[in-house]
Design a protein around this motif. Structure first.
Motif, PDB file in Angstrom:
ATOM      1  N   GLU A  17       0.834  -1.207   0.000  1.00 52.35           N
ATOM      2  CA  GLU A  17       0.000   0.000   0.000  1.00 52.35           C
ATOM      3  C   GLU A  17       0.866   1.252   0.000  1.00 52.35           C
ATOM      4  O   GLU A  17       0.642   2.170  -0.805  1.00 52.35           O
ATOM      5  N   ASN A  18       1.860   1.296   0.877  1.00 50.78           N
ATOM      6  CA  ASN A  18       2.739   2.469   0.941  1.00 50.78           C
ATOM      7  C   ASN A  18       3.491   2.692  -0.366  1.00 50.78           C
ATOM      8  O   ASN A  18       3.611   3.824  -0.849  1.00 50.78           O
ATOM      9  N   MET A  19       4.003   1.627  -0.948  1.00 47.91           N
ATOM     10  CA  MET A  19       4.764   1.762  -2.197  1.00 47.91           C
ATOM     11  C   MET A  19       3.853   2.187  -3.354  1.00 47.91           C
ATOM     12  O   MET A  19       4.238   3.022  -4.176  1.00 47.91           O
ATOM     13  N   ALA A  20       2.645   1.648  -3.412  1.00 49.17           N
ATOM     14  CA  ALA A  20       1.705   2.032  -4.465  1.00 49.17           C
ATOM     15  C   ALA A  20       1.279   3.490  -4.314  1.00 49.17           C
ATOM     16  O   ALA A  20       1.030   4.175  -5.312  1.00 49.17           O
ATOM     17  N   VAL A  54      -5.490 -10.953  -2.789  1.00 52.34           N
ATOM     18  CA  VAL A  54      -4.200 -10.467  -3.300  1.00 52.34           C
ATOM     19  C   VAL A  54      -4.089 -10.822  -4.778  1.00 52.34           C
ATOM     20  O   VAL A  54      -4.661 -11.807  -5.248  1.00 52.34           O
ATOM     21  N   ALA A  55      -3.349  -9.980  -5.473  1.00 51.46           N
ATOM     22  CA  ALA A  55      -2.926 -10.266  -6.844  1.00 51.46           C
ATOM     23  C   ALA A  55      -1.489 -10.747  -6.736  1.00 51.46           C
ATOM     24  O   ALA A  55      -0.686 -10.139  -6.010  1.00 51.46           O
ATOM     25  N   VAL A  56      -1.171 -11.834  -7.413  1.00 48.34           N
ATOM     26  CA  VAL A  56       0.191 -12.372  -7.337  1.00 48.34           C
ATOM     27  C   VAL A  56       0.824 -12.396  -8.724  1.00 48.34           C
ATOM     28  O   VAL A  56       0.152 -12.604  -9.739  1.00 48.34           O
ATOM     29  N   SER A  57       2.115 -12.174  -8.741  1.00 50.26           N
ATOM     30  CA  SER A  57       2.903 -12.188  -9.977  1.00 50.26           C
ATOM     31  C   SER A  57       2.994 -13.617 -10.499  1.00 50.26           C
ATOM     32  O   SER A  57       2.631 -14.571  -9.793  1.00 50.26           O
ATOM     33  N   PRO A  58       3.509 -13.789 -11.713  1.00 51.26           N
ATOM     34  CA  PRO A  58       3.686 -15.154 -12.239  1.00 51.26           C
ATOM     35  C   PRO A  58       4.558 -16.037 -11.342  1.00 51.26           C
ATOM     36  O   PRO A  58       4.423 -17.254 -11.358  1.00 51.26           O
ATOM     37  N   LEU A  59       5.414 -15.414 -10.524  1.00 53.63           N
ATOM     38  CA  LEU A  59       6.246 -16.189  -9.602  1.00 53.63           C
ATOM     39  C   LEU A  59       5.572 -16.416  -8.253  1.00 53.63           C
ATOM     40  O   LEU A  59       6.169 -16.991  -7.346  1.00 53.63           O
ATOM     41  N   GLY A  60       4.319 -15.935  -8.116  1.00 54.56           N
ATOM     42  CA  GLY A  60       3.556 -16.173  -6.894  1.00 54.56           C
ATOM     43  C   GLY A  60       3.762 -15.169  -5.782  1.00 54.56           C
ATOM     44  O   GLY A  60       3.349 -15.408  -4.655  1.00 54.56           O
ATOM     45  N   HIS A  61       4.372 -14.020  -6.107  1.00 49.55           N
ATOM     46  CA  HIS A  61       4.604 -12.989  -5.084  1.00 49.55           C
ATOM     47  C   HIS A  61       3.465 -11.968  -5.105  1.00 49.55           C
ATOM     48  O   HIS A  61       3.062 -11.519  -6.181  1.00 49.55           O
ATOM     49  N   PRO A  62       2.947 -11.566  -3.930  1.00 50.08           N
ATOM     50  CA  PRO A  62       1.895 -10.552  -3.901  1.00 50.08           C
ATOM     51  C   PRO A  62       2.386  -9.231  -4.505  1.00 50.08           C
ATOM     52  O   PRO A  62       3.478  -8.752  -4.167  1.00 50.08           O
ATOM     53  N   LEU A  80      -7.641  -0.538  -2.701  1.00 52.38           N
ATOM     54  CA  LEU A  80      -7.125  -1.223  -3.877  1.00 52.38           C
ATOM     55  C   LEU A  80      -5.725  -0.691  -4.104  1.00 52.38           C
ATOM     56  O   LEU A  80      -5.553   0.508  -4.316  1.00 52.38           O
ATOM     57  N   SER A  81      -4.729  -1.545  -4.009  1.00 52.95           N
ATOM     58  CA  SER A  81      -3.338  -1.140  -4.209  1.00 52.95           C
ATOM     59  C   SER A  81      -2.640  -2.160  -5.093  1.00 52.95           C
ATOM     60  O   SER A  81      -2.758  -3.367  -4.860  1.00 52.95           O
ATOM     61  N   VAL A  82      -1.924  -1.666  -6.092  1.00 46.96           N
ATOM     62  CA  VAL A  82      -1.101  -2.501  -6.951  1.00 46.96           C
ATOM     63  C   VAL A  82       0.241  -1.793  -7.101  1.00 46.96           C
ATOM     64  O   VAL A  82       0.280  -0.584  -7.366  1.00 46.96           O
ATOM     65  N   TRP A  86       3.631  -3.253 -11.565  1.00 44.91           N
ATOM     66  CA  TRP A  86       2.650  -4.233 -12.016  1.00 44.91           C
ATOM     67  C   TRP A  86       1.352  -3.593 -12.492  1.00 44.91           C
ATOM     68  O   TRP A  86       0.425  -4.302 -12.891  1.00 44.91           O
ATOM     69  N   GLN A  87       1.276  -2.265 -12.444  1.00 44.16           N
ATOM     70  CA  GLN A  87       0.074  -1.596 -12.931  1.00 44.16           C
ATOM     71  C   GLN A  87       0.037  -1.674 -14.454  1.00 44.16           C
ATOM     72  O   GLN A  87       1.065  -1.738 -15.110  1.00 44.16           O
TER      73      GLN A  87
END
Length: 171
Positions: A17-20, A54-62, A80-82, A86-87
């Motif tokens: 959230e903070n980074m987004a 959560v939305a996860v990357s292809p490697l499974g990281h949130p 809602l934070s991405v 990854w946006q």
């Protein structure tokens, strides 16, 4: 992929959230960065009640998350934070859709949220996903309370609005 978070991933979500939120600096909204992220307790409550995804990357990281709350017996997309990197890959839209499905499964016809009117990744983003602005005169008491609470955290009220999306599948 969108899924409920694993318990050990919940601690990562305030950092996401903070980074987004860093992008709000570009539009003069430092107040967003000055606000604390959602607490671990509120995220864990969302997880326990099946209202945190959560939305996860292809490697499974949130790489993003959505938190739904139910103020005044309404379905509310509270966060809602991405991550910036990854946006633009459909994660935000997928999180919204899955949150809407969860709200519909609970018997709600609408998904609501509050957002900035003139920030490209806020009201215009949501409008492209079927949300429409709800006139202030139509706000129920619970929405007015939500709006006042958000304003007390530093959000400029003249820049914000409440939107809603019909969940019947017909947008």
């Amino acid at each position: 992929m969108i899924r409920p978070p694993h318990p050990h991933e919940i601690d990562l979500l305030p950092q996401i959230e903070n980074m987004a939120d860093l992008r709000y600096r570009k539009v003069g909204l430092q107040c967003v960065l000055d606000m604390p992220p959602h607490s671990i307790a509120s995220l864990e409550e969302g997880w326990r009640n099946s209202r945190l995804l959560v939305a996860v990357s292809p490697l499974g990281h949130p790489v993003g998350f959505a938190l739904m709350k139910l103020p005044g017996n309404t379905a509310w997309l509270d966060q809602l934070s991405v991550l910036d990197r990854w946006q633009g890959h459909g994660y935000g839209s997928a999180l919204i859709d899955r949150t809407g499905e969860a709200a519909r499964a609970l018997g709600y016809d609408w998904l609501h949220l509050s957002t900035y009117r003139n920030v490209p990744w806020n009201a215009p983003f949501y409008a492209r996903r079927g949300f429409k602005e709800l006139p202030r005169g139509d706000w129920p008491h619970a929405f007015r309370l939500q709006f006042m609470q958000e304003n007390s955290h530093g959000h400029p009220p003249w820049r914000r609005t409440i939107m809603r999306r019909l969940l019947s599948g017909d947008r």
